[in-house]
Design a protein around this motif. Structure first.
Motif, PDB file in Angstrom:
ATOM      1  N   GLY A 559     -18.464 -10.679   3.426  1.00 62.33           N
ATOM      2  CA  GLY A 559     -17.577 -10.841   4.570  1.00 62.33           C
ATOM      3  C   GLY A 559     -17.627  -9.700   5.563  1.00 62.33           C
ATOM      4  N   GLY A 560     -18.615  -8.811   5.478  1.00 62.06           N
ATOM      5  CA  GLY A 560     -18.718  -7.744   6.467  1.00 62.06           C
ATOM      6  C   GLY A 560     -18.843  -6.380   5.815  1.00 62.06           C
ATOM      7  N   ALA A 561     -18.910  -5.371   6.666  1.00 66.45           N
ATOM      8  CA  ALA A 561     -19.103  -4.003   6.209  1.00 66.45           C
ATOM      9  C   ALA A 561     -17.843  -3.466   5.537  1.00 66.45           C
ATOM     10  CB  ALA A 561     -19.489  -3.111   7.382  1.00 66.45           C
ATOM     11  N   THR A 562     -18.035  -2.627   4.541  1.00 66.06           N
ATOM     12  CA  THR A 562     -16.946  -1.959   3.842  1.00 66.06           C
ATOM     13  C   THR A 562     -17.177  -0.460   3.943  1.00 66.06           C
ATOM     14  OG1 THR A 562     -16.753  -3.803   2.276  1.00 66.06           O
ATOM     15  CG2 THR A 562     -15.723  -1.714   1.660  1.00 66.06           C
ATOM     16  N   PRO A 563     -16.424   0.236   4.771  1.00 66.58           N
ATOM     17  CA  PRO A 563     -16.689   1.662   4.980  1.00 66.58           C
ATOM     18  C   PRO A 563     -16.176   2.523   3.836  1.00 66.58           C
ATOM     19  CG  PRO A 563     -14.793   0.986   6.272  1.00 66.58           C
ATOM     20  CD  PRO A 563     -15.345  -0.264   5.630  1.00 66.58           C
ATOM     21  N   ARG A 643      -2.782   3.558  -0.652  1.00 64.58           N
ATOM     22  CA  ARG A 643      -3.593   2.389  -0.349  1.00 64.58           C
ATOM     23  C   ARG A 643      -3.309   1.876   1.050  1.00 64.58           C
ATOM     24  NH1 ARG A 643      -5.621  -1.046  -3.565  1.00 64.58           N
ATOM     25  NH2 ARG A 643      -6.486  -1.736  -1.583  1.00 64.58           N
ATOM     26  N   GLU A 644      -2.035   1.850   1.443  1.00 60.40           N
ATOM     27  CA  GLU A 644      -1.685   1.332   2.765  1.00 60.40           C
ATOM     28  C   GLU A 644      -2.230   2.221   3.876  1.00 60.40           C
ATOM     29  OE1 GLU A 644       2.530  -0.821   1.587  1.00 60.40           O
ATOM     30  OE2 GLU A 644       2.442   1.343   1.838  1.00 60.40           O
ATOM     31  N   LEU A 645      -2.341   3.501   3.599  1.00 59.69           N
ATOM     32  CA  LEU A 645      -2.886   4.428   4.587  1.00 59.69           C
ATOM     33  C   LEU A 645      -4.400   4.347   4.679  1.00 59.69           C
ATOM     34  CD1 LEU A 645      -0.696   7.527   3.704  1.00 59.69           C
ATOM     35  CD2 LEU A 645      -0.655   6.335   5.903  1.00 59.69           C
ATOM     36  N   PHE A 646      -5.061   4.315   3.526  1.00 53.18           N
ATOM     37  CA  PHE A 646      -6.506   4.535   3.511  1.00 53.18           C
ATOM     38  C   PHE A 646      -7.301   3.384   2.900  1.00 53.18           C
ATOM     39  CE2 PHE A 646      -4.464   8.761   3.192  1.00 53.18           C
ATOM     40  CZ  PHE A 646      -4.896   9.292   4.398  1.00 53.18           C
ATOM     41  N   GLN A 647      -6.699   2.243   2.723  1.00 58.21           N
ATOM     42  CA  GLN A 647      -7.433   1.105   2.177  1.00 58.21           C
ATOM     43  C   GLN A 647      -8.661   0.816   3.034  1.00 58.21           C
ATOM     44  OE1 GLN A 647      -5.274  -2.557   2.303  1.00 58.21           O
ATOM     45  NE2 GLN A 647      -6.794  -3.731   1.204  1.00 58.21           N
ATOM     46  N   PRO A 648      -9.848   0.654   2.428  1.00 58.45           N
ATOM     47  CA  PRO A 648     -11.056   0.374   3.209  1.00 58.45           C
ATOM     48  C   PRO A 648     -10.897  -0.898   4.036  1.00 58.45           C
ATOM     49  CG  PRO A 648     -11.582   0.768   0.900  1.00 58.45           C
ATOM     50  CD  PRO A 648     -10.104   0.717   0.991  1.00 58.45           C
ATOM     51  N   GLN A 649     -11.368  -0.857   5.268  1.00 56.94           N
ATOM     52  CA  GLN A 649     -11.281  -2.025   6.127  1.00 56.94           C
ATOM     53  C   GLN A 649     -12.493  -2.926   5.910  1.00 56.94           C
ATOM     54  OE1 GLN A 649     -10.480  -1.242  10.235  1.00 56.94           O
ATOM     55  NE2 GLN A 649      -8.521  -0.242   9.810  1.00 56.94           N
ATOM     56  N   GLY A 650     -12.253  -4.213   5.905  1.00 57.91           N
ATOM     57  CA  GLY A 650     -13.331  -5.180   5.721  1.00 57.91           C
ATOM     58  C   GLY A 650     -12.806  -6.590   5.859  1.00 57.91           C
ATOM     59  N   PHE A 651     -13.743  -7.550   5.916  1.00 57.48           N
ATOM     60  CA  PHE A 651     -13.368  -8.950   6.052  1.00 57.48           C
ATOM     61  C   PHE A 651     -12.794  -9.495   4.745  1.00 57.48           C
ATOM     62  CE2 PHE A 651     -16.218 -10.631   9.732  1.00 57.48           C
ATOM     63  CZ  PHE A 651     -15.399  -9.967  10.628  1.00 57.48           C
ATOM     64  N   ASN A 652     -11.812 -10.370   4.897  1.00 54.96           N
ATOM     65  CA  ASN A 652     -11.312 -11.198   3.819  1.00 54.96           C
ATOM     66  C   ASN A 652     -11.134 -12.589   4.393  1.00 54.96           C
ATOM     67  OD1 ASN A 652     -10.241 -12.108   1.373  1.00 54.96           O
ATOM     68  ND2 ASN A 652      -9.008 -10.266   1.074  1.00 54.96           N
ATOM     69  N   ASN A 699     -12.086 -15.911   8.692  1.00 57.04           N
ATOM     70  CA  ASN A 699     -12.207 -14.462   8.514  1.00 57.04           C
ATOM     71  C   ASN A 699     -11.001 -13.722   9.090  1.00 57.04           C
ATOM     72  OD1 ASN A 699     -14.827 -14.699   7.458  1.00 57.04           O
ATOM     73  ND2 ASN A 699     -15.765 -14.599   9.483  1.00 57.04           N
ATOM     74  N   PHE A 700     -10.553 -12.700   8.361  1.00 55.96           N
ATOM     75  CA  PHE A 700      -9.648 -11.735   8.973  1.00 55.96           C
ATOM     76  C   PHE A 700     -10.015 -10.340   8.502  1.00 55.96           C
ATOM     77  CE2 PHE A 700      -7.360 -12.155   4.979  1.00 55.96           C
ATOM     78  CZ  PHE A 700      -6.685 -10.956   4.802  1.00 55.96           C
ATOM     79  N   LEU A 701      -9.786  -9.369   9.360  1.00 57.23           N
ATOM     80  CA  LEU A 701     -10.082  -7.972   9.054  1.00 57.23           C
ATOM     81  C   LEU A 701      -8.839  -7.331   8.474  1.00 57.23           C
ATOM     82  CD1 LEU A 701     -12.214  -5.662   9.340  1.00 57.23           C
ATOM     83  CD2 LEU A 701     -11.045  -5.056  11.477  1.00 57.23           C
TER      84      LEU A 701
END
Length: 963
Positions: A559-563, A643-652, A699-701
């Motif tokens: 679903g996309g990149a995971t930084p 987790r709420e601060l630094f959770q990796p951003q990515g598609f779900n 998709n949502f980010l």
């Protein structure tokens, strides 16, 4: 003995506890508590009286035996106040953890403690909320669980908005105890209605009896007192093995059902392929393009119960050095490995350019792709979007491993007869390994589809082989039925790896004193004021390190990149509590007590400083021994967790019936106007014409944000406790509660964002990112693919109100022993949410789906009846009732459901106990609601396994040997 039992029950009720099972061992332990002061969850002040201002539900260790629970979350989720989102039943979107969620307000608002001290965030992986992983808690060492169903942030700090779950562990065990339990599921696949649906769609389904999902659990506890009782060391070790169950093994989950659960839905990413071209949508039959699409039944290969292997070990110790110092330690270790299996990977809406020289194309296919010169690219290639399932390569497997260490070292004792202290340091670390098998590489898919004739050999190969850019490429023939070379999936496979940790460091200490020794007390009371003053420092860290494939979004099914993410925050806090006896020994006021609490917190989050104040007031009024009243107010301020601060951003993915701006796959026209859809980025040419998602998934980010501000909440409770002298053995408590949360930390619902945009909210329209074709589902590149941005934010308001009712009754039945009836009820009268200030208030009590998501039944009730026989045997029957919920979207309502569990415990000899039982003895099927119970709503297999018994009967037999 009856008088003593009544006193035991009175203590339970006065503390707001529901005695789930009053066995002799429990009664004896509680009798011992009567002679000393105790600390009840929600306060650090010791009390010996019978009045508590906070409602606390207690679950004793015996309840694990009665329910045959080897997973702690299975026991806890049956409490009417507890919900379970992440658990062993999750597949797509699993984090490999097990979390608790009070009042359905979120894992992040439920604080989980062991002996009054925090557990760390469960995992750094994307998809969770930061709740503690209770897999690390050894069930064999649990003495009792206290559930405080109300705010307690003034006592424990952030995360206690919805309440606290405190696991009290044994620290005085002597001897050796070995326990083994075998359990499994059994279900009769006899749902004719759903079998007709599945069979009518051409898919296989199981029929007849199924016995599966074996669970084996071993534990060993060894303990010894030291130096004539001055100390104790209790050590434990455990091993658990769980077999997998797949959705193909139940008839009601053997196909992915549609929105109304009336037919099989499936995915457009199919074995036949879905090819979106300027000339239309086609699938492959033989070597021909056929208009339309085929669906792929992705459900059967998904895990319904993940396979799991867990090792635990640790020790609890304490030793009294002298009359002023007792040292204590808690050491725990867990290694838990589980595997989440889902359907095969593939090309999920990959935009490609096809050469007319591709040797796999038939003349018919070439004519369709290249017949209209106006649609071709400048280089003569044809644009095409490909959805093709890698059925030849098998399912995807996400191997999740969490290794947790937690250590506590502290000192406590009496300074003098007035003052006591407790000081400790705590360190916890969770190491996560996420190894993702059998996904495909988008880059390699593109190479494999670009087939050419090798000018030197005349063989069909990849263009990348001819030009030397990728000599290992194997062409992927998706243009002919049965044309795939087995070597092609092997070439395209891309293993993915991610490693990460969460760390927690705590240094905490307090002093507590009885100010009555200095004469500080009210003239109307016999006891003096009790006070606690303390300070705490806590640092939370998260590190997430995905490999290049994750970071660049090369995985086709990701679903996309995971930084990568690396972040931390720390907080310094000062707190105080005070308990003031107001009246004692007066008429109609046997005891009136006022409890006060305050906590000041200073957070350092990157370069930002945030200070918060949390406070509470609680009152308890015992009119006499029969009637007690209590009430409380808590002001809680919860800062964002790690987790709420630094959770990796990515598609779900999120579920939606239909994109409102186009025609649905079954022919339904757009539900929004052209003007509305243009706000969301749709052009007039695209309106009604672009291809909608065949599976109803978009998709949502998602991800964290360091811009979050603390959320604020107000919690009110009023309760009454009745222990009537005229009816010996009866105890009833009724508590009303109200929790109001403002600026709550969460993500806006993606469908809500889209609907608000269509309704004219221009600010939210910026979060709607349409793809090149106008869609919200094709592709996995966050820069080019359609999606909705729904990262963590501060939302508007949530408000929950309801009643908790506990009742216990013990009656003697002559020479036949005694009967205990224990009832625990939760009634929700309001569960409202407002995502932004301009949005309407949505009522979610008794509702599921849409903006409400996971079901929130407005009525849940447990009634356990236990017969303590005089023949060393105990029998117990539990009735579990879950009220119905309405589908907010108006599709599939969930009826109320009743489960019955039967258990027996036999003390064979003094050292050996045998237990056996069957939960869900009537084999009630879970409510099947279709694709609305998808990963975005924490569902799986068309239902919500965290709420309902998804696999049928649960049967177990266990043996305990102790000496």
């Amino acid at each position: 003995m009856l008088k003593k039992n009544r006193l035991t029950m009175a203590v339970s009720a006065a503390l707001g506890m529901s005695a789930a099972a009053i066995l002799p061992s429990v009664a004896n332990a509680q009798d011992e508590l009567m002679v000393e002061e105790v600390v009840v969850t929600g306060s650090r002040i010791q009390k010996a009286n019978l009045v508590s201002a906070s409602p606390v539900t207690q679950v004793d260790a015996e309840e694990f035996k009665f329910q045959g629970a080897t997973r702690v979350e299975d026991l806890m989720k049956n409490l009417p106040q507890v919900y379970s989102n992440q658990n062993s039943s999750q597949a797509n979107g699993a984090t490999g953890t097990a979390t608790l969620n009070l009042r359905n307000l979120g894992d992040e608002r439920t604080l989980v403690l062991v002996n009054g001290r925090r557990l760390p965030a469960g995992s750094p992986i994307q998809g969770g909320s930061g709740g503690a992983d209770i897999n690390q808690i050894p069930a064999a060492l649990i003495e009792r669980v206290e559930v405080l169903t109300g705010g307690a942030s003034a006592t424990y700090g952030s995360d206690a908005v919805a309440g606290v779950v405190n696991f009290i562990m044994m620290d005085d065990f002597e001897g050796v105890k070995f326990d083994y339990q075998f359990s499994q599921y059994q279900h009769d696949n006899d749902n004719d209605h759903l079998q007709d649906i599945v069979g009518g769609a051409g898919f296989p389904f199981p029929d007849g009896s199924a016995t599966d999902g074996d669970i084996q659990d071993w534990s060993l506890v060894i303990g010894s007192n030291l130096a004539n009782g001055r100390g104790n060391v209790t050590a434990y070790a455990g091993y658990r093995e769980i077999d997998a169950v797949f959705q193909s093994q139940r008839d009601y989950s053997s196909c992915a059902l549609n929105t109304t659960a009336s037919g099989c839905l499936g995915s457009g990413t199919s074995a036949e392929g879905t090819f979106i071209t300027p000339a239309g949508v086609f699938f492959v039959d033989g070597n021909q393009f056929i208009p339309g699409n085929k669906v792929y039944n992705y459900g059967p290969l998904n895990s319904y119960q993940r396979p799991d292997e867990r090792y635990t070990g640790g020790a609890f110790g304490r030793f009294t050095i002298n009359e002023h110092v007792e040292t204590y330690t808690e050491l725990s270790f867990m290694d838990n490995q589980t595997n989440a299996q889902i359907a095969p990977s593939g090309a999920f809406g990959l935009a490609l350019n096809i050469s007319p020289d591709n040797p796999f194309l038939s003349d018919q296919q070439r004519g369709i792709l290249f017949g209209d010169l106006d649609t071709l690219n400048d280089d003569g290639t044809a644009p095409i979007t490909v959805l093709r399932r890698n059925v030849e390569g098998g399912p995807r497997n996400q191997d999740l491993r969490h290794t947790t260490f937690r250590g506590v070292f502290g000192f406590r004792g009496d300074i003098n007869e007035t003052w006591r202290y407790d000081v400790y340091g705590l360190y916890s670390q969770v190491s996560m390994e996420n190894t993702y098998y059998n996904d495909l590489s988008n880059t390699k898919i593109a190479n494999a589809v670009d087939a050419v004739i090798d000018p030197e050999t005349g063989d069909t190969t990849c263009a990348s082989v001819v030009d030397g850019s990728d000599p290992n490429c194997v062409p992927w023939n998706i243009w002919q039925t049965g044309g795939v070379d087995p070597a092609a999936p092997a070439y395209m496979t891309l293993p993915l790896f991610a490693r990460g940790t969460t760390e927690q460091k705590v240094f905490s200490g307090y002093v507590a004193g009885s100010l009555g020794d200095y004469g500080i007390q009210l003239p109307t009371a016999d006891s003096g004021v009790e006070i606690v003053v303390g300070a705490e420092y806590r640092k939370e860290s998260l590190s997430f390190n995905p490999d290049e494939g994750f970071q660049l979004g090369l995985g086709a099914g990701q679903g996309g990149a995971t930084p990568a993410v690396d972040g931390s925050y720390d907080v310094t806090e000062f707190f105080t509590e005070m308990s003031i006896p107001v009246i004692e020994g007066a008429a109609f006021a046997e005891e009136v007590t006022l409890d006060l609490g305050y906590r000041y917190s200073e957070y350092e989050i990157e370069d930002n400083s945030i200070s918060t104040d949390t406070y509470g007031i609680r009152a308890a009024w015992a009119l006499n021994s029969d009637l007690k009243l209590r009430g409380s107010y808590q002001r809680a301020v919860r800062a964002p967790n790690i987790r709420e601060l630094f959770q990796p951003q990515g598609f779900n993915l999120f579920d939606m019936v239909q994109d409102p701006c186009t025609t649905s796959p079954d022919g339904n026209p757009p539900t929004a106007t052209l003007a509305q859809c243009q706000r969301s980025g749709v052009t007039p040419e695209q309106y009604g014409n672009f291809v909608d998602s065949f599976a109803g998934q978009y998709n949502f980010l998602q991800g964290g944000s360091t811009e979050l501000q603390p959320e604020e909440s107000d919690t009110y409770s009023i309760g009454i406790v009745v222990t009537p002298d005229v009816l010996d053995g009866l105890n009833v408590s009724v508590d009303w509660y109200s929790i109001e949360i403002e600026q709550g930390i969460d993500n806006l619902g993606p469908e809500f964002i889209l609907n608000q945009c269509l309704a004219g909210n221009d600010a939210l329209c910026a979060n709607v990112k349409r793809g090149p074709l106008g869609d919200l589902w094709l592709g996995s590149d966050v820069n080019t693919s359609g999606h909705i941005v729904a990262t963590n934010d501060n939302l508007a308001r949530e408000e929950v109100e309801g009643f908790d009712v506990s009742a216990d009754l013990t009656v003697a039945v002559g020479d036949m022993g005694s009967l205990n009836f224990s009832n625990n009820m939760s009634l929700i009268t309001k569960w409202d949410q407002q995502e932004v200030d301009v949005a309407p208030v949505v009522s979610c009590d008794g509702v599921w789906g849409g903006e409400c998501g996971y079901p929130t039944p407005d009525f849940r009730n447990n009634l356990r009846t236990t017969w303590l026989t005089p023949w060393d045997m105990t029998f117990s029957l539990m009735w579990r009732h879950i009220g119905g919920t309405d589908d907010q979207r108006g599709n599939v309502d969930i009826d109320s459901i009743d489960y019955f569990d039967l258990a027996a415990v036999w003390d064979v000899v003094d050292s050996t106990t045998l237990r056996l039982g069957v939960n869900n003895i009537l084999d009630e099927e879970p409510p099947i609601v279709g694709d609305g119970a998808g990963p975005s709503n924490n569902g799986n297999g068309g239902t919500f396994p965290g709420m309902y018994d998804a696999l049928g009967r649960y049967m177990y037999v266990g043996l305990t040997v102790q000496f």
